[in-house]
Design an enzyme around this catalytic site. Sequence first.
Site, PDB file in Angstrom:
ATOM      1  N   ASN A   6       3.560  15.899  14.639  1.00 29.27           N
ATOM      2  CA  ASN A   6       4.079  16.486  13.395  1.00 29.27           C
ATOM      3  C   ASN A   6       3.749  17.982  13.443  1.00 29.27           C
ATOM      4  OD1 ASN A   6       4.774  17.266  10.837  1.00 29.27           O
ATOM      5  ND2 ASN A   6       3.117  16.158   9.797  1.00 29.27           N
TER       6      ASN A   6
ATOM      7  N   HIS B 153       3.840  12.309   3.476  1.00 35.81           N
ATOM      8  CA  HIS B 153       2.663  12.999   4.021  1.00 35.81           C
ATOM      9  C   HIS B 153       1.844  13.563   2.861  1.00 35.81           C
ATOM     10  CE1 HIS B 153       0.139  15.761   6.227  1.00 35.81           C
ATOM     11  NE2 HIS B 153       0.479  15.119   7.321  1.00 35.81           N
TER      12      HIS B 153
ATOM     13  N   GLU C 126       0.419  16.257   2.468  1.00 34.71           N
ATOM     14  CA  GLU C 126       0.747  17.653   2.105  1.00 34.71           C
ATOM     15  C   GLU C 126       1.964  17.689   1.187  1.00 34.71           C
ATOM     16  OE1 GLU C 126       0.907  19.056   6.138  1.00 34.71           O
ATOM     17  OE2 GLU C 126      -1.251  18.719   6.321  1.00 34.71           O
TER      18      GLU C 126
ATOM     19  N   SER D 103      -6.996  14.709  12.996  1.00 35.71           N
ATOM     20  CA  SER D 103      -7.805  15.288  14.078  1.00 35.71           C
ATOM     21  C   SER D 103      -7.807  14.444  15.352  1.00 35.71           C
ATOM     22  CB  SER D 103      -9.228  15.585  13.587  1.00 35.71           C
ATOM     23  OG  SER D 103      -9.179  16.505  12.505  1.00 35.71           O
TER      24      SER D 103
END
Length: 251
Positions: A9, A95, A97, A213
Amino acid sequence: MRKPIIAGNWKMNKTASEAISFVEAVKNNIPANSAVDSVVGSPALFLQSLAEAAKGTELKVSAQNCYFENAGAFTGENSPAAIADLGVQYVIIGHSERREYFHETDEDINKKAKAIIANDMTPIVCCGETLEQREAGETASWIKGQVENALDGLTNEQVANLVVAYEPIWAIGTGKSSSAADANETCGVVRETIANKFGQEVADKVRIQYGGSVKPENIKEYMAEEHIDGALVGGAALEADSFLALLEAVK
Ligand SMILES: O=C[C@H](O)COP(=O)(O)O
């Protein structure tokens, strides 16, 4: 046996020429009939050129969002029908965000999932908890609610064929990845939620990614876990070498 799926992404990164360079560097380095599905999630601006560049290769292209109507007076939005027409196969929805900065609700995400499937694409449906929720012991109930709401009204077959990405918000772009055991536990909650709503057979088929991560150095730990079938990767999927190293580690 669920086929692993690694999706990059890019978020709001790259210019058109950088995006094409990435695809040119990656597309012929994925072996035919690869044991891993490889997907790159691009800003809408580059979807057409990337879908053309990746056509006929093992690399698949994903949008990072779309609207839930195919056409109409929705200034600035992108139609799922138009995205599908470009040759795009996946759309990331929900998502964290987009939920945080663009106020997307579970109801929006559910409508988007239905529109994406209606246009013969595969939704990658994201869910995830905040650090506060994790520390308050609310992770499982929160994830259960997000998954139930996002998938509400879909058929068993539709759910079996989509992808869910579990991304703890506190692990996104922070370098603080979840332990593989914790990630597996929550991916297990996703699978159990799907089993309770759509049946065990559907839950056994649906692919669940961990995101937060992930990098070439740690992806194997996640992939060794029972309920983790792939990864949704931000930072470590921005460069072709790193993306290929993720695929190499999983195959
Ligand atoms: O969609 C991808 C995730 O938000 C993970 O991002 P990250 O790999 O940079 O932590």
